[in-house]
Write an enzyme that holds these catalytic residues in place. Structure first.
Site, mmCIF file in Angstrom:
data_model
loop_
_atom_site.group_PDB
_atom_site.id
_atom_site.type_symbol
_atom_site.label_atom_id
_atom_site.label_comp_id
_atom_site.label_asym_id
_atom_site.label_seq_id
_atom_site.Cartn_x
_atom_site.Cartn_y
_atom_site.Cartn_z
ATOM 1 N N ARG A 110 0.861 -1.278 0.024
ATOM 2 C CA ARG A 110 -0.123 0.055 0.103
ATOM 3 C C ARG A 110 0.724 1.215 -0.096
ATOM 4 O O ARG A 110 0.562 2.276 0.685
ATOM 5 C CB ARG A 110 -0.918 -0.001 1.304
ATOM 6 C CG ARG A 110 -1.854 -1.134 1.339
ATOM 7 C CD ARG A 110 -2.868 -1.098 -0.138
ATOM 8 N NE ARG A 110 -4.086 -2.042 0.292
ATOM 9 C CZ ARG A 110 -3.904 -3.365 -0.129
ATOM 10 N NH1 ARG A 110 -2.636 -3.626 -0.989
ATOM 11 N NH2 ARG A 110 -4.635 -3.977 -0.131
ATOM 12 N N SER A 132 -11.043 -0.007 3.248
ATOM 13 C CA SER A 132 -10.396 -0.418 4.456
ATOM 14 C C SER A 132 -9.873 0.962 4.694
ATOM 15 O O SER A 132 -9.155 1.597 4.305
ATOM 16 C CB SER A 132 -9.251 -1.161 3.898
ATOM 17 O OG SER A 132 -9.762 -2.422 3.529
ATOM 18 N N GLU A 154 -5.269 4.002 6.063
ATOM 19 C CA GLU A 154 -5.077 3.818 4.757
ATOM 20 C C GLU A 154 -5.413 5.074 4.102
ATOM 21 O O GLU A 154 -4.623 5.721 3.454
ATOM 22 C CB GLU A 154 -5.755 2.752 4.393
ATOM 23 C CG GLU A 154 -5.546 2.385 2.704
ATOM 24 C CD GLU A 154 -6.093 1.075 2.313
ATOM 25 O OE1 GLU A 154 -5.810 -0.154 2.807
ATOM 26 O OE2 GLU A 154 -6.687 1.183 1.161
HETATM 27 C C1 LIG Z 1 -15.473 -0.156 -1.128
HETATM 28 C C2 LIG Z 1 -13.769 0.059 -1.443
HETATM 29 C C3 LIG Z 1 -13.134 -0.776 -1.378
HETATM 30 C C4 LIG Z 1 -12.004 -0.706 -1.737
HETATM 31 N N1 LIG Z 1 -11.015 -1.931 -1.823
HETATM 32 C C5 LIG Z 1 -9.652 -1.550 -1.935
HETATM 33 C C6 LIG Z 1 -8.965 -2.839 -2.258
HETATM 34 O O1 LIG Z 1 -9.254 -3.921 -2.101
HETATM 35 N N2 LIG Z 1 -7.389 -2.642 -2.497
HETATM 36 C C7 LIG Z 1 -7.038 -1.334 -2.641
HETATM 37 O O2 LIG Z 1 -5.787 -1.232 -2.709
HETATM 38 N N3 LIG Z 1 -7.732 -0.423 -2.206
HETATM 39 C C8 LIG Z 1 -9.058 -0.391 -2.062
HETATM 40 N N4 LIG Z 1 -9.714 0.709 -1.843
HETATM 41 C C9 LIG Z 1 -9.302 1.907 -1.832
HETATM 42 C C10 LIG Z 1 -9.476 2.943 -2.982
HETATM 43 O O3 LIG Z 1 -10.226 2.132 -4.188
HETATM 44 C C11 LIG Z 1 -7.853 2.761 -4.114
HETATM 45 O O4 LIG Z 1 -6.998 3.554 -3.199
HETATM 46 C C12 LIG Z 1 -7.888 3.611 -5.468
HETATM 47 O O5 LIG Z 1 -6.921 3.339 -6.127
HETATM 48 C C13 LIG Z 1 -8.399 5.114 -5.190
HETATM 49 O O6 LIG Z 1 -8.532 5.754 -6.454
HETATM 50 P P1 LIG Z 1 -9.325 7.016 -6.321
HETATM 51 O O7 LIG Z 1 -9.231 7.318 -7.821
HETATM 52 O O8 LIG Z 1 -10.722 7.050 -5.888
HETATM 53 O O9 LIG Z 1 -8.181 7.979 -5.752
HETATM 54 P P2 LIG Z 1 -8.591 9.152 -4.705
HETATM 55 O O10 LIG Z 1 -9.226 8.488 -3.480
HETATM 56 O O11 LIG Z 1 -9.273 10.334 -5.378
HETATM 57 O O12 LIG Z 1 -7.042 9.563 -4.208
HETATM 58 C C14 LIG Z 1 -6.204 8.671 -3.578
HETATM 59 C C15 LIG Z 1 -4.504 9.313 -3.352
HETATM 60 O O13 LIG Z 1 -4.163 8.969 -4.635
HETATM 61 C C16 LIG Z 1 -3.724 10.302 -5.466
HETATM 62 N N5 LIG Z 1 -3.974 10.383 -6.508
HETATM 63 C C17 LIG Z 1 -5.184 9.947 -7.183
HETATM 64 N N6 LIG Z 1 -4.879 10.248 -8.616
HETATM 65 C C18 LIG Z 1 -3.688 10.451 -8.774
HETATM 66 C C19 LIG Z 1 -2.931 10.681 -9.967
HETATM 67 N N7 LIG Z 1 -3.403 10.479 -11.255
HETATM 68 N N8 LIG Z 1 -1.553 10.983 -9.696
HETATM 69 C C20 LIG Z 1 -1.034 11.133 -8.643
HETATM 70 N N9 LIG Z 1 -1.712 10.939 -7.335
HETATM 71 C C21 LIG Z 1 -3.021 10.593 -7.471
HETATM 72 C C22 LIG Z 1 -4.346 11.210 -4.595
HETATM 73 O O14 LIG Z 1 -3.590 12.464 -4.295
HETATM 74 C C23 LIG Z 1 -4.686 10.822 -3.242
HETATM 75 O O15 LIG Z 1 -3.760 11.039 -2.131
HETATM 76 C C24 LIG Z 1 -11.312 0.679 -1.747
HETATM 77 C C25 LIG Z 1 -12.211 1.799 -1.590
HETATM 78 C C26 LIG Z 1 -13.447 1.639 -1.296
HETATM 79 C C27 LIG Z 1 -14.510 2.687 -1.387
#
Ligand SMILES: Cc1cc2nc3c(=O)[nH]c(=O)nc-3n(C[C@H](O)[C@H](O)[C@H](O)COP(=O)(O)OP(=O)(O)OC[C@H]3O[C@@H](n4cnc5c(N)ncnc54)[C@H](O)[C@@H]3O)c2cc1C
Length: 349
Positions: A168, A242, A344
């Site tokens: 992570r 999580s 996280e």
């Molecule tokens: C129901 C649920 C289940 C999930 N299950 C998992 C799982 O199984 N495994 C897992 O690893 N995660 C899981 N997650 C967490 C999440 O899905 C991941 O972390 C995902 O990659 C976040 O994507 P996002 O576009 O929503 O990013 P955001 O939440 O918008 O951003 C997260 C971080 O990434 C950075 N970021 C976003 N886009 C960029 C970019 N283009 N360049 C640089 N930095 C960037 C942001 O600055 C921020 O710090 C889950 C979340 C939910 C709600």
């Protein structure tokens, strides 16, 4: 600059974060291509403002208005770049929805992403915390990525070994946090399936499938079924997945804990340390399914903090409320097990 890409002032982010927290961006930009993005980053009018990147907001705790320029890349595109023996190299834009890319790759017979099915979010965010599920992490498949520096818009390619991937974690989340916007990923996928069935639940369900369905698409279907049965859909019960990482402790501490709690759930690591199941610790500390006011820990998955108020259409819970609630969970786990849980989701600003 094209007027439609002029950043929007005081933009509401309530629907752009899956916890449903009320927050705003001082200026919100949704760049659709590299040229627009780089022009904006290099434009003297915006030069002095702080810059923050968001994706689909599925891993965020928004605590207030985010100052300066908030960039939410909408760069799309999925294409096959090369075929190399049993492997293919594909390229996807940061704004593509992650699960659409998983489905797209499997529909072409390119295997590797199926265990990462249904993880919410955009492709650009996937390397940030090196998304992982069911024994597979993004770093297992990532070849390289393109990014632009937030301070001056210069473009750079990072090879896999330059991304600093860990559990992570990555260079973009740790050492160089806030410095890069990821614009594009290149993934190395397989044409000859190499299924990852290390997770007992997944393996058992897979073995029970008719032979014709024992395929990568079959694994995707099972992963989706398991996730839907355990994880709340943020559209129905707002959450950020999580809320705590699985803590990694020394074998000495693990042995001592196991004496006290023989049913402790733990996974030995290659470096001799031991990863504990944070969900088990939270459940045993009495938080599974517990609701306190508008916040709670989910009944099926103790690791997931849920916003009941937002589920009822009230956006009254703030990021500060979420952090205070999470601190109570963390403190009670620490009091009982002597283990500190690490959050996280990313706190912004
Ligand atoms: C129901 C649920 C289940 C999930 N299950 C998992 C799982 O199984 N495994 C897992 O690893 N995660 C899981 N997650 C967490 C999440 O899905 C991941 O972390 C995902 O990659 C976040 O994507 P996002 O576009 O929503 O990013 P955001 O939440 O918008 O951003 C997260 C971080 O990434 C950075 N970021 C976003 N886009 C960029 C970019 N283009 N360049 C640089 N930095 C960037 C942001 O600055 C921020 O710090 C889950 C979340 C939910 C709600």
């Amino acid at each position: 600059m094209n007027l439609e890409h002029t950043p929007q002032p005081h933009a509401d982010l309530t629907s752009r974060n899956t916890l449903g927290l009320p927050a705003r961006a001082e200026w919100l930009s949704l760049p659709e291509d590299d040229r627009t993005l780089i022009a904006l980053l290099q434009d003297t009018r915006w030069r002095s403002l702080p810059r923050t990147v968001i994706g689909e907001g599925s891993n965020l705790v928004l605590t207030a208005e985010i100052p300066g320029l908030v960039l939410c890349p909408q760069i799309l595109g999925r294409r096959l770049l090369a075929e190399e023996g049993d492997q293919v190299l594909v390229e996807v834009g940061a704004g593509e929805h992650w699960d659409d890319v998983v489905a797209w790759s499997l529909s072409h017979g390119w295997q590797g992403l199926e265990n990462l099915s249904l993880i919410p979010g955009a492709c650009g965010a996937a390397p940030f915390q090196n998304i992982g599920a069911y024994g597979v992490e993004l770093c297992d498949l990532l070849d390289s990525l393109d990014a632009v520096a937030l301070d001056d818009g210069r473009a750079r390619t990072f090879r896999h070994d330059e991304c600093g991937f860990a559990y992570r974690d990555s260079r973009f989340k740790s050492a160089e946090r806030g410095q890069w916007l990821i614009t594009r990923l290149r993934l190395r996928l397989n044409r000859v399936p190499q299924l990852q069935l290390g997770y007992a639940d997944l393996a058992a369900r897979f073995a029970a499938l008719p032979e014709a369905q024992q395929t990568p698409a079959g694994v995707r279907e099972l992963v989706c079924q398991i996730r839907r049965s355990k994880l709340p859909d943020p559209a129905e019960l707002p959450n950020a997945g999580s809320f705590f990482k699985n803590p990694v402790i020394s074998s000495v501490q693990h042995n001592a804990l196991q004496q006290r709690f023989p049913d402790l759930v733990a996974f030995p690591q290659a470096d001799g340390k031991v990863k504990l199941a944070a969900g088990w610790l939270i459940e045993r500390a009495g938080w599974k399914g517990r609701r306190d006011g508008d916040l709670g820990m989910h009944a099926q998955q103790a690791l997931v903090l849920v916003n009941h108020a937002a589920a009822e259409g009230r956006h009254t819970v703030t990021g500060a409320d979420v952090l205070a609630f999470a601190a109570r969970v963390r403190d009670s786990v620490h009091a009982q097990f002597g283990v500190t849980l690490e959050q996280e989701p990313v706190i912004l600003p």
